[in-house]
Design an enzyme around this catalytic site. Structure first.
Site, PDB file in Angstrom:
ATOM      1  N   HIS A   1      -3.078  10.055   0.457  1.00 43.46           N
ATOM      2  CA  HIS A   1      -3.144   8.693  -0.067  1.00 43.46           C
ATOM      3  C   HIS A   1      -3.107   8.712  -1.597  1.00 43.46           C
ATOM      4  O   HIS A   1      -2.343   7.979  -2.223  1.00 43.46           O
ATOM      5  CB  HIS A   1      -4.419   8.038   0.444  1.00 43.46           C
ATOM      6  CG  HIS A   1      -4.541   6.601   0.082  1.00 43.46           C
ATOM      7  ND1 HIS A   1      -3.903   5.620   0.807  1.00 43.46           N
ATOM      8  CD2 HIS A   1      -5.195   5.983  -0.915  1.00 43.46           C
ATOM      9  CE1 HIS A   1      -4.170   4.460   0.257  1.00 43.46           C
ATOM     10  NE2 HIS A   1      -4.952   4.656  -0.783  1.00 43.46           N
TER      11      HIS A   1
ATOM     12  N   GLU B   1       0.858  -1.202   0.000  1.00 48.32           N
ATOM     13  CA  GLU B   1       0.000   0.000   0.000  1.00 48.32           C
ATOM     14  C   GLU B   1       0.888   1.243   0.000  1.00 48.32           C
ATOM     15  O   GLU B   1       1.688   1.445   0.925  1.00 48.32           O
ATOM     16  CB  GLU B   1      -0.918  -0.036   1.233  1.00 48.32           C
ATOM     17  CG  GLU B   1      -2.034   0.971   1.147  1.00 48.32           C
ATOM     18  CD  GLU B   1      -3.008   0.852   2.329  1.00 48.32           C
ATOM     19  OE1 GLU B   1      -3.250  -0.270   2.825  1.00 48.32           O
ATOM     20  OE2 GLU B   1      -3.507   1.901   2.747  1.00 48.32           O
TER      21      GLU B   1
END
Ligand code: MEV
Length: 454
Positions: free
Chosen positions: A410, A105
């Site tokens: 993000h 991630e």
């Protein structure tokens, strides 16, 4: 083993899926006996492309190292890479670490680094191992009276300790061994169900093989011992296995600072407002399962990264952590917060059964290197480092959530993944980075940008 006609015809007779452009494999027998080339040939019979180039491209040039990886599990085809990164400035109990992480991630290492940097300037992570005990059980049924079983248990225990002595001798030299053997009755939950509930210390090893060997030895002893009382009842061993529930293998990590110091993380909010919102976010995760699971997932972003990098078993760590989060009957947050006398104090407690010897730790060259980066820690030190990274990721995530929101950072980290997916060149990536520096990133906007610059 040769690929037999059955095997091939089974594989190739798979029907084309209605929705996808590839065949479904048929029933295959003896797959694990094929060598790697045969397995790939077999794959090629139902994949409409040549798998071999792709799978070979991901093999390592060093044949010895490749063999170690290939032999880790069955039916090996190729390697599956994940990034091995590092989080600098991790100050734990006054010692500075560069912490390795394996994670797919994109924002996790960045988030951990941000929190680590902040806390390094504010006292660092204080971490203590509360205990490091493991458990395992021999699960059995006994049809006779509970009172009789209890009356002979001390003799059984004596025999068990004698019979396991050869297995535990080495572990005892390293400071581990069997701590206790108890007889538990679970017959109120399931008729005739009993356990030998055994507590172990496994020194710096995760200890799965040691525990399981001890338990299987104990099962034989128990069964043999009770066979002399067949007139009193029947004893049947069902299974002997360690428990991945490790609430006595517990670590606690705390960070604390004067509230005004939180300004560096508080975005558009005053530090006092930030602290209040942060504390409310934690309380929400304590009372609501929907939020708690995501909150804890954020903790495991950091933990799994270190666990994987150091060759430990992340499924065991996750299973134990989530069971621990539900220990009071309702699933809840693994962290707690206090704001007292102008100080912000944040604590995470969780089980972490990790090892620094045995298993993959030496076998896997990158796992061994990761441990070297951490100055070859004891299991207790690795528990501390790992817990601190759980704290770092969680602190960073919640800090973002209660200020700017998570997507801004993000999606910035994710930008390069989207560009790679679109096949962007280095120049196009650079142009995109500049273009999106002050803009919200979404896949639609990125593909639009990409179309325009093509
Ligand atoms: C994303 O991987 C993790 C978070 O969802 C954790 C959280 O919500 O606390 C951001």
């Amino acid at each position: 083993m040769e690929i037999n006609n059955d095997t091939l015809s089974n594989a190739s007779s798979g029907e084309h899926s209605k929705h996808q452009n590839f065949k479904v494999p048929g029933l295959v027998s003896g797959f694990s006996k094929l060598n790697r080339n045969q397995r790939i040939d077999l794959l090629n019979t139902y994949l409409d492309e040549d798998a071999i180039d792709l799978l070979n491209a991901f093999l390592l040039p060093d044949e010895k190292v490749q063999q170690v990886i290939s032999e880790l599990s069955e039916n090996f085809l190729s390697n599956y890479y994940l990034p091995f990164g590092v989080v600098p400035n991790v100050l734990i109990n006054g010692q500075m670490y560069m912490v390795p992480m394996v994670i797919e991630e994109s924002s996790v290492v960045a988030a951990a680094s941000r929190a680590a940097g902040f806390w390094a300037k504010n006292g660092g992570f204080s971490v203590r191992v509360i205990d490091n005990l493991k458990k395992g059980q021999v699960h059995f049924t006994w049809s006779g009276s509970e009172r009789f079983l209890k009356s002979v248990f001390l003799h059984i225990k004596e025999q068990i300790l004698a019979d396991t002595a050869p297995v535990t001798a080495n572990m005892e030299l390293r400071g581990g061994g069997i701590v206790d053997v108890e007889l538990l009755s679970l017959s109120h939950k399931l008729e005739n169900y009993y356990q030998l509930d055994v507590t172990f210390k496994t020194a710096d090893a995760m200890g799965a093989n040691f525990i399981n060997t001890c338990l299987e030895t104990m099962a034989v002893t128990l069964s043999n011992f009770m066979s002399q009382y067949s007139d009193k009842g029947q004893l049947e061993i069902i299974m002997s296995i360690l428990s991945n529930y490790t609430p006595q293998c517990l670590v606690e990590c705390t960070v604390t600072c004067p509230v005004e110091k939180l300004e560096a993380m508080s975005g558009a909010y005053l530090p006092q407002e930030f602290a209040r919102r942060f504390a409310l976010a934690i309380k929400m995760a304590q009372v609501d399962v929907s939020r708690a699971v995501t909150h804890n997932k954020g903790i495991y972003n950091g933990i799994d990264g270190v666990v994987l990098a150091t060759g430990n078993d992340w499924r065991a760590i996750e299973a134990a952590g989530h069971a621990f989060a539900a220990r009071k009957g309702t699933y809840s947050a693994l962290s707690d917060v206090e704001i007292v006398d102008g100080y912000f104090k944040y604590t995470i407690s969780l089980p972490l059964a990790v090892g620094t010897v045995g298993g993959l730790t030496k076998n896997h060259p990158i796992a061994a290197f990761a441990l070297k980066m951490l100055r070859n820690p004891s299991a207790n030190s690795l528990m501390q480092i790992t817990a601190a990274m759980g704290m770092a990721n969680n602190f960073s995530a919640v800090a973002s959530l209660v200020t700017s929101g998570i997507q801004k950072g993000h999606m910035k980290m994710h930008l390069v993944n989207m560009l790679n997916q679109l096949g962007a060149s280095d120049l196009q990536k650079e142009a995109a980075r500049k273009f999106f520096a002050n803009k919200t990133v979404s896949f639609a906007m990125v593909s639009d940008f990409f179309k325009k610059c093509n």
